[in-house]
Design an enzyme around this catalytic site. Structure first.
Site, PDB file in Angstrom:
ATOM      1  N   LYS A  78      -7.740  -6.489  -1.714  1.00 20.20           N
ATOM      2  CA  LYS A  78      -7.468  -6.475  -3.156  1.00 20.20           C
ATOM      3  C   LYS A  78      -6.886  -7.818  -3.569  1.00 20.20           C
ATOM      4  O   LYS A  78      -6.000  -8.344  -2.877  1.00 20.20           O
ATOM      5  CB  LYS A  78      -6.492  -5.332  -3.473  1.00 20.20           C
ATOM      6  CG  LYS A  78      -6.198  -5.135  -4.952  1.00 20.20           C
ATOM      7  CD  LYS A  78      -5.268  -3.940  -5.167  1.00 20.20           C
ATOM      8  CE  LYS A  78      -5.015  -3.669  -6.645  1.00 20.20           C
ATOM      9  NZ  LYS A  78      -4.134  -2.495  -6.852  1.00 20.20           N
ATOM     10  N   SER A 158      -5.863   1.037 -10.197  1.00 27.26           N
ATOM     11  CA  SER A 158      -6.279  -0.334 -10.415  1.00 27.26           C
ATOM     12  C   SER A 158      -7.142  -0.900  -9.287  1.00 27.26           C
ATOM     13  O   SER A 158      -7.834  -1.892  -9.486  1.00 27.26           O
ATOM     14  CB  SER A 158      -5.041  -1.218 -10.549  1.00 27.26           C
ATOM     15  OG  SER A 158      -4.303  -1.243  -9.322  1.00 27.26           O
ATOM     16  N   SER A 182      -2.883   4.090  -7.869  1.00 24.50           N
ATOM     17  CA  SER A 182      -3.944   3.081  -7.880  1.00 24.50           C
ATOM     18  C   SER A 182      -4.782   3.005  -6.613  1.00 24.50           C
ATOM     19  O   SER A 182      -5.745   2.245  -6.555  1.00 24.50           O
ATOM     20  CB  SER A 182      -3.342   1.701  -8.171  1.00 24.50           C
ATOM     21  OG  SER A 182      -2.952   1.616  -9.514  1.00 24.50           O
TER      22      SER A 182
END
Length: 490
Positions: A78, A158, A182
């Protein structure tokens, strides 16, 4: 042998150990998938040259008999983790061009275990969102589609890019961060496994901060065992993070390989039957209870009476911490700088141009609840509610070993939908936020498909630092559900 990109982390490790494929061949196969599925916009930065260099080094280590836990396994990271010499943007214009001169502890641990980085994945800007639609670099597309409907769906947020990359077979595993859901919510939307460890299990050092008392790194994978393997490599005490727990890392993979749950007490929190939950999710939850019961567990109803206050309390605590954390982005130290006639105007111009709408909204909320005259009424009160939520869980775990709940109130929704209604968007995290507020571990396991053919997940919440029991229950649920669906064309 199945295609290399169809193999799980454990299968890839075994394949390379048997010398049926090299790390370079494995990396090239997955880099090919990155090329093939670039339209999903799952990656902000691809690192093919670095991946091949790391794979060559991995093959050399294996030849010397020095193979690590994830030796040669390709992973995506990420774009919230700082990676030395590789751009880190947090999906924000304000950090565009920032290249960290250091490596986050979690990614350093992964590379030490032999993993290979293929790129940095897309996310909601500064991890603020439940759809992956707030990224400065454009939204991510979920590889799943509704039957008979070609509209693009969100992957959740997210960590949507990390989840979409795993679901589309671009990588067998990836890292995410979970502040209010998330990791777990996008895992549910994309039909994969997503694990949020106990707060403090993985170091936050080198992870771009959103809400420091809630943020926690964790893995995505296609099986519970794979998630356990990646977590085992990520986790560990880090003296550079004062919230990192000085505890040994258990053998998570061994726990995941043991789906024996006879006699395990599974709590079913009655307050999680909230308005707005799809009937299919509720039915799936009931089915999950029966699955665990058939595997030998003992379901029992428990009460978490302050659950309904978790969402509003979270949306005071998280914005308050984000407004404080994001104060450092002023055009002086990182990335973007927009000139002004004086220093103050430079700050204003930089922050106005650098932050997106959702980030600005949360900074404004956070600044308001921390301001003089409102601190006691909002922030202090929210922290008191947070203590009550944690107490609820503590009392529930005196009666049971794990909790079973839905992961998200709905399946994935079309891109652009709900963007004008932030409150509805925030409700996506209604089932995941309570565990985050209490710092507890949670894992989402894909269990079935809805009437439109989209994946739905169930969440298992464990006691603090008892990921092993949580993983055993998750493995039992995974075995009973036997979920093997995959998005068409992937």
């Amino acid at each position: 042998m199945a295609a290399l990109t169809d193999l799980t982390v454990a299968e890839l490790a075994a394949t390379m150990a048997r010398k049926e494929a090299s790390a370079v061949e494995v990396a090239d196969a997955h880099l090919g998938k990155l090329d093939e599925h670039r339209a999903l916009n799952a990656f902000i930065t691809e690192t093919p040259d670095k991946a091949r260099d790391m794979a060559v080094a991995s093959d050399a280590r294996r030849a010397r008999g020095e193979a690590g836990l994830l030796e040669g396994v390709p992973l995506a990271v990420k774009d919230l983790f700082c990676t030395e010499g590789v751009p880190t943007t947090a999906a924000s214009h304000i950090l565009e061009g920032f290249v960290p001169p250091y490596e986050s502890t979690v990614t350093a641990n992964l590379w030490r275990a032999g993993a290979v980085m293929v790129g940095k994945t897309n996310l909601d800007e500064f991890a603020m969102g439940s759809s992956n639609m707030t990224s400065y670099f454009g939204g991510v597309e979920n590889p799943w589609k509704r039957r008979g409907d070609n509209r693009k769906l969100v992957p959740g947020g997210s960590s949507g890019g990390s989840a979409a990359a795993v679901a589309a077979r671009m990588v067998p595993g990836s890292t995410g961060t979970d502040t209010g859901g998330s990791i777990r919510q996008p895992a549910s939307f994309c039909g994969i496994v997503g694990l949020k460890p106990t707060y403090g299990r993985c170091s936050r050092w080198g992870v771009v901060a959103f809400a420091s008392s809630l943020d926690q790194p964790g893995p995505f994978a296609r099986t519970v065992e794979d998630a356990a393997l990646i977590l085992q490599a990520m986790a560990g005490h880090d003296p550079r993070d004062s919230t990192s727990a000085p505890l040994p890392v258990p053998d998570f993979a061994a726990a995941a390989r043991n789906p024996g749950i006879k006699g395990l007490k599974v709590g079913i929190p009655k307050e999680y039957r909230v308005e707005g939950t799809s009937a299919e999710i509720a039915a799936l939850w009931d089915k999950g209870v029966e699955m665990l019961k058939a595997a030998g567990a003992q379901p029992l109803e428990v009460s978490l009476p302050h659950t309904r206050y978790a969402l509003p309390a979270y949306y005071i605590v998280a914005p308050a911490e984000c407004s404080s954390n994001l104060a450092r982005y002023d055009g002086v130290r990182y990335g973007l700088r927009v000139p002004g006639k004086d220093l103050i105007e430079m700050y204003q111009n930089t922050r106005a141009a650098g932050f997106g709408k959702e980030v600005r909204r949360r900074v404004m909320i956070g600044t308001y609840v921390l301001s003089a005259g409102y601190y006691d009424a909002y922030y202090k009160k929210a922290q008191q509610v947070r203590a009550l939520i944690a107490r609820d869980f503590k009392q529930a775990f005196e009666k049971c070993d794990v909790l079973l709940t839905p992961t998200a109130p709905t399946a994935a929704f079309p891109a652009g939908e709900k963007m004008d209604d932030p409150v509805t968007m925030y409700l996506n995290d209604a089932f995941t936020i309570p565990a985050s507020m209490a710092g507890l571990p949670g894992i989402s396991v894909p269990v079935g498909l809805d009437k439109d053919g989209l994946p739905l997940g169930l969440q298992i919440i464990g006691r603090s630092f008892d990921e092993e029991t949580m993983l055993r229950a998750a493995a039992a649920l995974e075995k009973a559900a036997a979920f093997d669906a995959r998005p068409a064309g992937y």
